[in-house]
Design a protein around this motif. Sequence first.
Motif, short mmCIF file in Angstrom:
data_model
loop_
_atom_site.label_atom_id
_atom_site.label_comp_id
_atom_site.label_asym_id
_atom_site.label_seq_id
_atom_site.Cartn_x
_atom_site.Cartn_y
_atom_site.Cartn_z
N THR A 1 -6.19 0.53 2.41
CA THR A 1 -4.95 -0.12 1.99
C THR A 1 -5.25 -1.35 1.14
N ILE A 2 -4.21 -1.94 0.58
CA ILE A 2 -4.32 -3.16 -0.22
C ILE A 2 -3.53 -4.27 0.45
N LYS A 3 -4.10 -5.49 0.43
CA LYS A 3 -3.37 -6.66 0.94
C LYS A 3 -2.04 -6.77 0.22
N GLY A 4 -1.03 -7.16 0.96
CA GLY A 4 0.29 -7.28 0.37
C GLY A 4 0.73 -8.71 0.17
N GLU B 1 -8.56 -6.26 -1.59
CA GLU B 1 -7.97 -7.49 -2.11
C GLU B 1 -6.93 -7.21 -3.20
N ASN B 2 -7.20 -6.16 -3.99
CA ASN B 2 -6.34 -5.83 -5.12
C ASN B 2 -6.60 -4.38 -5.52
N GLU B 3 -5.95 -3.94 -6.58
CA GLU B 3 -6.06 -2.54 -7.01
C GLU B 3 -7.50 -2.18 -7.40
N ASP B 4 -8.18 -3.06 -8.13
CA ASP B 4 -9.57 -2.78 -8.53
C ASP B 4 -10.48 -2.63 -7.31
N ASP B 5 -10.29 -3.52 -6.34
CA ASP B 5 -11.08 -3.46 -5.11
C ASP B 5 -10.78 -2.17 -4.34
N TYR B 6 -9.53 -1.77 -4.32
CA TYR B 6 -9.09 -0.53 -3.67
C TYR B 6 -9.82 0.67 -4.28
N ILE B 7 -9.84 0.74 -5.60
CA ILE B 7 -10.51 1.83 -6.31
C ILE B 7 -12.01 1.81 -6.01
N GLU B 8 -12.60 0.62 -6.11
CA GLU B 8 -14.03 0.48 -5.87
C GLU B 8 -14.40 0.89 -4.44
N LYS B 9 -13.61 0.44 -3.46
CA LYS B 9 -13.90 0.80 -2.06
C LYS B 9 -13.74 2.30 -1.82
N ALA B 10 -12.71 2.89 -2.38
CA ALA B 10 -12.49 4.33 -2.19
C ALA B 10 -13.68 5.12 -2.75
N ILE B 11 -14.15 4.73 -3.92
CA ILE B 11 -15.28 5.42 -4.55
C ILE B 11 -16.55 5.21 -3.74
#
Length: 183
Positions: free
Chosen positions: A103-106, A129-139
């Motif tokens: 998930t992403i912090k809101g 922390e944000n959308e970029d972090d979300y993508i990076e973590k998922a990958i």
Amino acid sequence: TFGSFNNFRKINDEVINAWSKILKQVPNSKLILTPSDSASLHLISEKFLKRGVLNSIKFQSYKKDFDVHLNQYNKIDFALDTFPYNGVTTSFESIWMGVPVLTIKGYNFISRAGESINKNLGLDELISENEDDYIEKAISISKDKNKILDLRKKVYDKALESPLFDKKKFCKEFFSSLEKIYN
């Protein structure tokens, strides 16, 4: 295999962009979604087609039988939360079935649900922390099979230990609150 069984109304262009970037970066990955109706299915399909990842999307119909619905979580390794409108019921279902949720912090109550759930589970590593972090973590997580297995083993046990699934404690505290209000 990624999945999100969240309501399609929560899947906006930012979510589709993020999921598309993830799918493009993780070879042979799939994303399982459950459309709520044919109009939503068509609209979402068009958006994934424009981003070149429609062949990585698997649509499955929503199952009214709750046990059958829950068993659909067995088809996914890792759940991707929507943003800024997080899943709540779907996050709890996923966790109950041993599937971790990224998930992403809101910034407000509605967008902090996923963060709150993962914090209560002690899984801060699944809060971006944000959308970029979300993508990076998922990958990053999806490329580490041992990490996924570790998270899947942990998530259910942590759920049972957390205040989120402690019915007796919740009932006791809720009754105590009602008693205080009444008095």
